[in-house]
Design a protein around this motif. Sequence first.
Motif, short mmCIF file in Angstrom:
data_model
loop_
_atom_site.label_atom_id
_atom_site.label_comp_id
_atom_site.label_asym_id
_atom_site.label_seq_id
_atom_site.Cartn_x
_atom_site.Cartn_y
_atom_site.Cartn_z
N ALA A 66 0.88 -1.18 0.00
CA ALA A 66 0.00 0.00 0.00
C ALA A 66 0.91 1.22 0.00
CB ALA A 66 -0.87 -0.03 1.24
N PRO A 67 0.38 2.38 -0.40
CA PRO A 67 1.27 3.53 -0.55
C PRO A 67 1.98 3.95 0.74
CG PRO A 67 -0.84 3.95 -1.56
CD PRO A 67 -0.97 2.68 -0.78
N GLN A 68 3.18 4.48 0.57
CA GLN A 68 3.98 5.00 1.68
C GLN A 68 3.33 6.27 2.23
OE1 GLN A 68 7.74 6.58 0.44
NE2 GLN A 68 8.70 6.17 2.39
N GLN A 69 3.46 6.50 3.55
CA GLN A 69 2.87 7.70 4.12
C GLN A 69 3.90 8.49 4.89
OE1 GLN A 69 -0.68 6.55 6.28
NE2 GLN A 69 -1.69 7.09 4.38
N GLY A 70 3.95 9.80 4.61
CA GLY A 70 4.74 10.71 5.43
C GLY A 70 3.91 11.01 6.66
N GLU A 71 4.40 11.95 7.48
CA GLU A 71 3.69 12.28 8.71
C GLU A 71 2.22 12.63 8.43
OE1 GLU A 71 4.84 15.64 11.43
OE2 GLU A 71 6.38 14.09 11.74
N PRO B 41 12.95 0.98 5.06
CA PRO B 41 11.63 1.57 5.35
C PRO B 41 10.60 0.47 5.61
CG PRO B 41 11.99 1.45 2.99
CD PRO B 41 13.19 0.80 3.63
N ASP B 42 9.36 0.87 5.79
CA ASP B 42 8.29 -0.11 5.88
C ASP B 42 8.06 -0.59 4.44
OD1 ASP B 42 6.02 -1.54 6.08
OD2 ASP B 42 4.77 0.03 6.95
N HIS C 299 2.93 -10.69 -8.88
CA HIS C 299 2.97 -10.27 -7.47
C HIS C 299 4.28 -9.60 -7.10
CE1 HIS C 299 -0.83 -12.08 -6.83
NE2 HIS C 299 -0.39 -13.34 -6.99
N TRP C 300 5.18 -9.49 -8.04
CA TRP C 300 6.43 -8.76 -7.76
C TRP C 300 6.22 -7.31 -8.15
CZ3 TRP C 300 11.87 -10.98 -7.78
CH2 TRP C 300 11.87 -12.26 -7.23
N GLU C 301 6.93 -6.45 -7.44
CA GLU C 301 6.76 -5.04 -7.73
C GLU C 301 8.08 -4.31 -7.63
OE1 GLU C 301 2.46 -3.80 -6.74
OE2 GLU C 301 3.62 -3.82 -4.91
N VAL C 302 8.12 -3.17 -8.32
CA VAL C 302 9.22 -2.25 -8.10
C VAL C 302 8.64 -1.14 -7.22
CG1 VAL C 302 10.87 -0.66 -9.13
CG2 VAL C 302 10.21 -2.75 -10.34
N GLY C 303 9.18 -0.98 -6.00
CA GLY C 303 8.64 0.03 -5.09
C GLY C 303 9.63 1.17 -4.91
N LEU C 304 9.09 2.38 -4.72
CA LEU C 304 9.97 3.53 -4.51
C LEU C 304 9.65 4.11 -3.13
CD1 LEU C 304 11.02 6.25 -6.92
CD2 LEU C 304 9.86 6.95 -4.85
N TYR C 305 10.70 4.37 -2.34
CA TYR C 305 10.53 4.87 -0.97
C TYR C 305 11.25 6.20 -0.84
CZ TYR C 305 9.26 0.03 -0.46
OH TYR C 305 8.65 -1.17 -0.64
N LEU C 306 10.51 7.23 -0.43
CA LEU C 306 11.14 8.55 -0.27
C LEU C 306 12.09 8.49 0.92
CD1 LEU C 306 8.05 10.88 -0.72
CD2 LEU C 306 9.79 10.27 -2.41
N LEU C 307 13.29 9.05 0.74
CA LEU C 307 14.25 9.05 1.86
C LEU C 307 13.73 9.95 2.97
CD1 LEU C 307 17.69 9.18 0.04
CD2 LEU C 307 16.31 7.22 0.69
N ASP C 308 13.04 11.06 2.59
CA ASP C 308 12.49 11.96 3.60
C ASP C 308 11.04 12.25 3.20
OD1 ASP C 308 11.85 13.87 5.40
OD2 ASP C 308 13.26 15.39 4.65
#
Length: 591
Positions: A169-174, A286-287, A303-312
């Motif tokens: 599921a999408p990444q969440q900032g604060e 990250p999570d 079921h495989w994915e390429v995910g991108l995680y913001l460093l900040d």
Amino acid sequence: MRRSTLIILLGIGLPSLLLAALALRTANEQRIVVERQTALLYQRHTDAVAEELQQQLRQRHQQFLDVTKHLLTEVPPEALAPQFAELLANRWRADVVGFAVTLDGELLSPRLPAASRNPSWNAFLNRHAAFVSSHTVTELYQVESSDDATQTIAPPQSAYLEESWRNVAPQQGEASATKELYFGKGVSVPVASKVTVQYERFSSAVSSAPSGILARFAEDQLDLLFWYRPPANASLVFGAALSPKQLRDLWPSSLAAASSIRRDACVAILDERGQPVAQSIEGFAPDWARPFVATELGETLPHWEVGLYLLDPDRLTRAVGNFRLALILGILLALLAIGYGSFLVANETRRQLALAQRKTDFVSNVSHELKSPLTSIRMFAELLEQNRVTEPTKRQQFLRVISLEAERLTRLINNVLDFAKLERKQKWLEPHPVDLYPVIQRTWEAYETHLRAQGFSTTWQADPPPYEAIADPDAVAQMLVNLLSNAEKYSADAKDVMLTTRLEDGTVSISVQDRGLGVPVGQERKIFEPFYRAHDALSSGIQGAGLGLTLAQRLAAEHGGTINFARRDGGGSVFTLRLPRSPMVANAARV
Ligand code: ADP
């Protein structure tokens, strides 16, 4: 509520507030827009990695096809099939397990007992023998291709299809709104995958195309199988199973497609459990289940994915916060400006309305002012004309009244005409170096006689002359008469008028003081406005046009001077006219 206030409220206030509310709404939505734009921007990178990965897989598949076809040019299919595992390992890669099977389910290569000596063949048989022999129905995903390996995603064929759920599921900032972006505020649901699951036998999965890539899950592990059916014998299937190591070799070059965003984000390839098999920044943890954006790898790696995680992740929130703050400040400023502007407009409107009202009053005042002296003049003139008054002192008195009333008329008419000239900015004054003392003296003496006749006590305290100034003597006399006439008019019962003329620092100051009604508190400045009357004719019974002080003040200004009002100690008013002394005189006085 006044009409003008209502108009401003409805015409400016309400629309401004509505616009401000809309702008605030936009400010809030801006957060979503910025996040969506950023997401779209980053999605390009995950798409690029996914595309690169697929491209590499297609290349491997093409290599498999090339080697297999080349072998088939050397050996006919029936002869190639039994020795395919060996030949493929020799000609292509040692870590690939080749296999050949008939559509009826007979496994021709690798075969026992030879296979038992080769551990990877043995492992292959354990994992895949039942499947490639079409003995079992299994969960599989299919990319079929024509002979030249141009990939097309197969349409769902089997009756046993279902949509699977993505693991992330999408990444969440604060305060990230990404989740809201996709699902609405606070709603959390898994994301539906575009990949369609089929449950099929091997033989039916490979029956509709000459070649393809099959992905299948066995014991929770993903296997990739390349396959090819030669046109010479379409009932034979040649295939190859990719080893986990071969898959691993693909990661680094695929991740390189996203190397330009290393400073902002970490890109990871996630397996079917949502766990990273490779990541662009080592050690970043990250999570994993919540990438900012993700791209599915499709049927080739289901079921495989390429995910991108913001460093900040909070940086975005901060940027949007700053933008919102700037927008809100802008709105507040605009509202303040509109509020202040409306206030000014309302004020000006009120002023104009009051002025219009005063002009109307002025017309009736002037008519009255003209009428009463004319009536007396006519009455006394008629009496004299008819010779009904014989007593010489009476006749003299009547003639005096006629002349006084005529003077009053002249004064009023002069005031009105001069005011009109000033309004038109027409120049008619003729200032020249003059001693004001004799001018003041003449005016005072004429008016004093009149005042005394009315029962006034009068005083003139004067500094010694000369009062040299550059002035128009008629205008100075007019100003003084206006002040004296006011002192007379607004004296009530305290009939006392005092004139003081002084030579002060660079000015000639002429003060007229009375002990009369005084100016009501709060109207000290207004009495100098055109047509303004603090004591209106109706309540005070004192006639006037409201122009005397206005004119005197403007004439004073034309001379570079001023007129001020002050309350007199012990009651009454002091009006002081100050005119600049001529430079020559001022210099002489200083010497
Ligand atoms: P008006 O024709 O009404 O006298 P002015 O311009 O001469 O017009 O004066 C404006 C107003 O100032 C007057 O209506 C009056 O209310 C007030 N005023 C002027 N002079 C005096 C004074 N000496 N004592 C009291 N009120 C005065």
